[in-house]
Motif scaffolding. Structure first.
Motif, mmCIF file in Angstrom:
data_model
loop_
_atom_site.group_PDB
_atom_site.id
_atom_site.type_symbol
_atom_site.label_atom_id
_atom_site.label_comp_id
_atom_site.label_asym_id
_atom_site.label_seq_id
_atom_site.Cartn_x
_atom_site.Cartn_y
_atom_site.Cartn_z
ATOM 1 N N ILE A 1 0.747 -1.406 0.030
ATOM 2 C CA ILE A 1 0.046 -0.160 -0.075
ATOM 3 C C ILE A 1 0.965 1.114 0.051
ATOM 4 C CG2 ILE A 1 -1.657 1.397 1.326
ATOM 5 C CD1 ILE A 1 -2.710 -1.399 2.289
ATOM 6 N N ASN A 2 1.777 1.493 0.857
ATOM 7 C CA ASN A 2 2.544 2.653 1.232
ATOM 8 C C ASN A 2 3.503 2.834 0.150
ATOM 9 O OD1 ASN A 2 1.145 3.191 3.307
ATOM 10 N ND2 ASN A 2 2.548 2.378 4.769
ATOM 11 N N LEU A 3 3.961 1.857 -0.460
ATOM 12 C CA LEU A 3 4.820 2.091 -1.654
ATOM 13 C C LEU A 3 4.614 1.495 -3.055
ATOM 14 C CD1 LEU A 3 7.758 2.700 -2.901
ATOM 15 C CD2 LEU A 3 8.699 0.594 -1.926
ATOM 16 N N GLY A 4 3.897 0.311 -2.927
ATOM 17 C CA GLY A 4 3.352 -0.285 -4.237
ATOM 18 C C GLY A 4 2.160 0.701 -4.751
ATOM 19 N N GLY A 5 1.286 1.123 -3.914
ATOM 20 C CA GLY A 5 0.283 2.123 -4.393
ATOM 21 C C GLY A 5 0.937 3.210 -4.909
ATOM 22 N N VAL A 6 1.830 3.770 -4.658
ATOM 23 C CA VAL A 6 2.409 4.840 -5.416
ATOM 24 C C VAL A 6 2.952 4.542 -6.554
ATOM 25 C CG1 VAL A 6 4.246 6.591 -5.081
ATOM 26 C CG2 VAL A 6 3.088 6.017 -2.993
ATOM 27 N N ILE A 7 3.692 3.333 -6.532
ATOM 28 C CA ILE A 7 4.211 3.003 -7.964
ATOM 29 C C ILE A 7 3.165 2.917 -9.049
ATOM 30 C CG2 ILE A 7 5.355 1.005 -8.901
ATOM 31 C CD1 ILE A 7 7.051 0.543 -6.246
ATOM 32 N N ASN A 8 1.834 2.100 -8.306
ATOM 33 C CA ASN A 8 0.840 1.754 -9.334
ATOM 34 C C ASN A 8 0.199 3.282 -9.776
ATOM 35 O OD1 ASN A 8 1.519 -0.784 -9.014
ATOM 36 N ND2 ASN A 8 -0.223 -0.958 -7.504
ATOM 37 N N GLY A 9 0.302 4.209 -9.052
ATOM 38 C CA GLY A 9 -0.364 5.509 -9.492
ATOM 39 C C GLY A 9 0.401 6.174 -10.440
ATOM 40 N N VAL A 10 1.760 6.092 -10.359
ATOM 41 C CA VAL A 10 2.796 6.766 -11.275
ATOM 42 C C VAL A 10 2.699 5.940 -12.496
ATOM 43 C CG1 VAL A 10 5.265 6.957 -11.604
ATOM 44 C CG2 VAL A 10 4.215 7.669 -9.372
ATOM 45 N N GLU A 11 2.844 4.546 -12.494
ATOM 46 C CA GLU A 11 2.721 3.743 -13.732
ATOM 47 C C GLU A 11 1.501 3.967 -14.536
ATOM 48 O OE1 GLU A 11 4.449 1.717 -16.597
ATOM 49 O OE2 GLU A 11 5.441 2.530 -15.002
ATOM 50 N N THR A 12 0.403 4.095 -13.926
ATOM 51 C CA THR A 12 -0.891 4.286 -14.475
ATOM 52 C C THR A 12 -0.945 5.635 -15.201
ATOM 53 O OG1 THR A 12 -2.302 2.798 -12.854
ATOM 54 C CG2 THR A 12 -3.383 4.236 -13.911
ATOM 55 N N PHE A 13 -0.688 6.804 -14.445
ATOM 56 C CA PHE A 13 -0.949 8.017 -15.076
ATOM 57 C C PHE A 13 0.145 8.869 -15.612
ATOM 58 C CE2 PHE A 13 -4.431 7.526 -11.977
ATOM 59 C CZ PHE A 13 -5.446 7.870 -12.704
ATOM 60 N N VAL A 14 1.441 8.692 -15.087
ATOM 61 C CA VAL A 14 2.403 9.456 -15.735
ATOM 62 C C VAL A 14 2.930 9.194 -17.262
ATOM 63 C CG1 VAL A 14 5.058 9.831 -15.540
ATOM 64 C CG2 VAL A 14 3.283 9.955 -13.396
ATOM 65 N N PRO A 15 2.838 8.096 -17.725
ATOM 66 C CA PRO A 15 3.158 7.781 -19.042
ATOM 67 C C PRO A 15 1.930 8.405 -20.042
ATOM 68 C CG PRO A 15 3.378 5.506 -17.871
ATOM 69 C CD PRO A 15 2.615 6.790 -16.836
ATOM 70 N N ARG A 16 0.738 8.711 -19.354
ATOM 71 C CA ARG A 16 -0.344 9.371 -20.007
ATOM 72 C C ARG A 16 0.210 11.065 -20.064
ATOM 73 N NH1 ARG A 16 -6.376 6.378 -19.119
ATOM 74 N NH2 ARG A 16 -5.587 4.587 -18.740
ATOM 75 N N MET A 17 0.388 11.345 -18.930
ATOM 76 C CA MET A 17 0.692 12.813 -19.112
ATOM 77 C C MET A 17 1.744 13.197 -19.762
ATOM 78 S SD MET A 17 0.280 12.766 -14.711
ATOM 79 C CE MET A 17 0.889 14.312 -14.564
ATOM 80 N N VAL A 18 2.923 12.380 -19.873
ATOM 81 C CA VAL A 18 4.173 12.551 -20.449
ATOM 82 C C VAL A 18 3.696 12.628 -22.197
ATOM 83 C CG1 VAL A 18 6.347 11.635 -21.429
ATOM 84 C CG2 VAL A 18 5.978 11.578 -19.084
ATOM 85 N N ALA A 19 3.073 11.513 -22.689
ATOM 86 C CA ALA A 19 2.434 11.448 -24.079
ATOM 87 C C ALA A 19 1.689 12.478 -24.559
ATOM 88 C CB ALA A 19 1.751 10.313 -24.139
ATOM 89 N N ARG A 20 0.694 13.311 -23.490
ATOM 90 C CA ARG A 20 0.050 14.387 -23.951
ATOM 91 C C ARG A 20 0.776 15.618 -23.916
ATOM 92 N NH1 ARG A 20 -3.694 11.986 -19.765
ATOM 93 N NH2 ARG A 20 -5.495 10.818 -21.105
ATOM 94 N N GLY A 21 1.891 15.612 -23.360
ATOM 95 C CA GLY A 21 2.783 16.868 -23.314
ATOM 96 C C GLY A 21 2.146 18.107 -22.756
ATOM 97 N N ALA A 22 1.350 17.996 -21.991
ATOM 98 C CA ALA A 22 0.599 19.392 -21.381
ATOM 99 C C ALA A 22 1.046 19.423 -20.103
ATOM 100 C CB ALA A 22 -0.896 19.138 -21.356
ATOM 101 N N GLY A 23 2.068 19.204 -19.465
ATOM 102 C CA GLY A 23 2.711 19.102 -18.342
ATOM 103 C C GLY A 23 1.460 18.510 -17.154
ATOM 104 N N GLY A 24 2.070 19.257 -15.834
ATOM 105 C CA GLY A 24 1.110 18.461 -14.946
ATOM 106 C C GLY A 24 2.026 18.520 -13.738
ATOM 107 N N HIS A 25 1.394 17.723 -12.679
ATOM 108 C CA HIS A 25 2.349 17.823 -11.162
ATOM 109 C C HIS A 25 1.832 16.417 -10.523
ATOM 110 C CE1 HIS A 25 4.870 20.240 -8.567
ATOM 111 N NE2 HIS A 25 4.495 19.278 -7.704
#
Length: 275
Positions: A112-136
């Motif tokens: 939960i405390n680490l794997g949940g963070v990894i899963n959130g990053v892996e789920t959303f960050v590639p989409r954010m990078v591909a869109r090229g619209a920045g974010g946080h």
């Protein structure tokens, strides 16, 4: 600087405590919010509250569930638009002494405390990078992720990893215009200790009646200590300020400052052995 107005935020652990504080701050600032949590009743209450201010979607989600994460991501982006504000906030407290813990509790806490963070990053960050619209991206760690305290080996191990992950992510994602912050709170007025105690797996070695009473007393004392901490809504405002300013570290108080200074001095002093 990231302007949150009109963006969509995905917040894990978003129906209670710090997560709800972040959701309130984001909603007031004009962001749409998607809340993920295991507590369905709390999700319903949060949606009823926030829907008067902004667009809201809710998802019952165990952050260890990667397929569930993917389904939630597809659903929220279809309903509220692309997620460009990610708050990996879900977490659990406590653990047990190492001699009593066992693999099941390690897997639960790290999952939960680490794997949940990894899963959130892996789920959303590639989409954010591909869109090229920045974010946080904001990952919730702890003051116990900066210096060892009495928070226990399991919790400290996971939170140290979350801090290191955020530092590395910041270096990697800055070229994509995606900011990264890591929230390292001290005591915050939430019920996380008792809420997660009921969810954790049993210890490897069962407790005696006397040990059980001691654990319950410690839970009560820790909860009372947390209630004297920073209100969760104030933490949400701190997080919003950090996102807007693109600050890496977010502290809620100075409780670990002296311990952290001593740790850094010890690390630097250890180089003397090389002379």
């Amino acid at each position: 600087m990231t302007d949150v107005q009109g963006r969509t935020a995905f917040i894990t652990g978003g129906a209670n405590g710090i997560g709800l504080g972040i959701a309130r701050a984001m909603a007031k600032a004009g962001a749409n919010v998607a809340l993920a949590d295991l507590d369905a009743a709390a999700l319903d209450a949060a949606k009823a509250e926030l829907a008067t201010t902004t667009g809201v979607e809710t998802f019952v989600l165990d952050v260890r569930d990667r397929d569930g994460f993917a389904r939630a991501a597809d659903a929220v982006e279809a309903r509220l638009g692309p997620v460009s504000l990610l708050f990996n906030n879900a977490g659990v407290a406590g653990g047990a002494p190492v001699a009593q813990m066992g693999y099941a509790m390690w897997d639960w806490g790290i999952g939960i405390n680490l794997g949940g963070v990894i899963n959130g990053v892996e789920t959303f960050v590639p989409r954010m990078v591909a869109r090229g619209a920045g974010g946080h991206v904001v990952n919730t760690a702890s003051g116990a992720g900066l210096v060892a305290t009495d928070s226990g080996v399991l919790y400290t191990t996971a939170k140290f990893a979350v801090v290191g992950m955020a530092e590395a992510l910041q270096r990697e994602l800055q070229g994509a215009g995606i900011g990264v912050s890591v929230l390292c709170p001290g005591p915050v007025a939430t019920n996380i200790v008792k809420r997660t105690h009921s969810l954790r797996p049993a210890r490897e070695q069962p407790l005696s009646a006397e040990q059980t009473r001691a654990v319950e007393a410690r839970l009560d004392a820790t909860t009372a200590w947390l209630q004297q901490g920073v209100p969760s809504d104030r933490v949400g405002e701190m997080v919003l300020d950090a996102v807007r300013a693109n600050r890496l570290f977010i502290h809620t108080d100075r409780i670990v400052a002296d311990l952290l200074e001593a740790r850094h001095q010890a690390l630097l002093a250890a180089f003397a052995a090389l002379d």
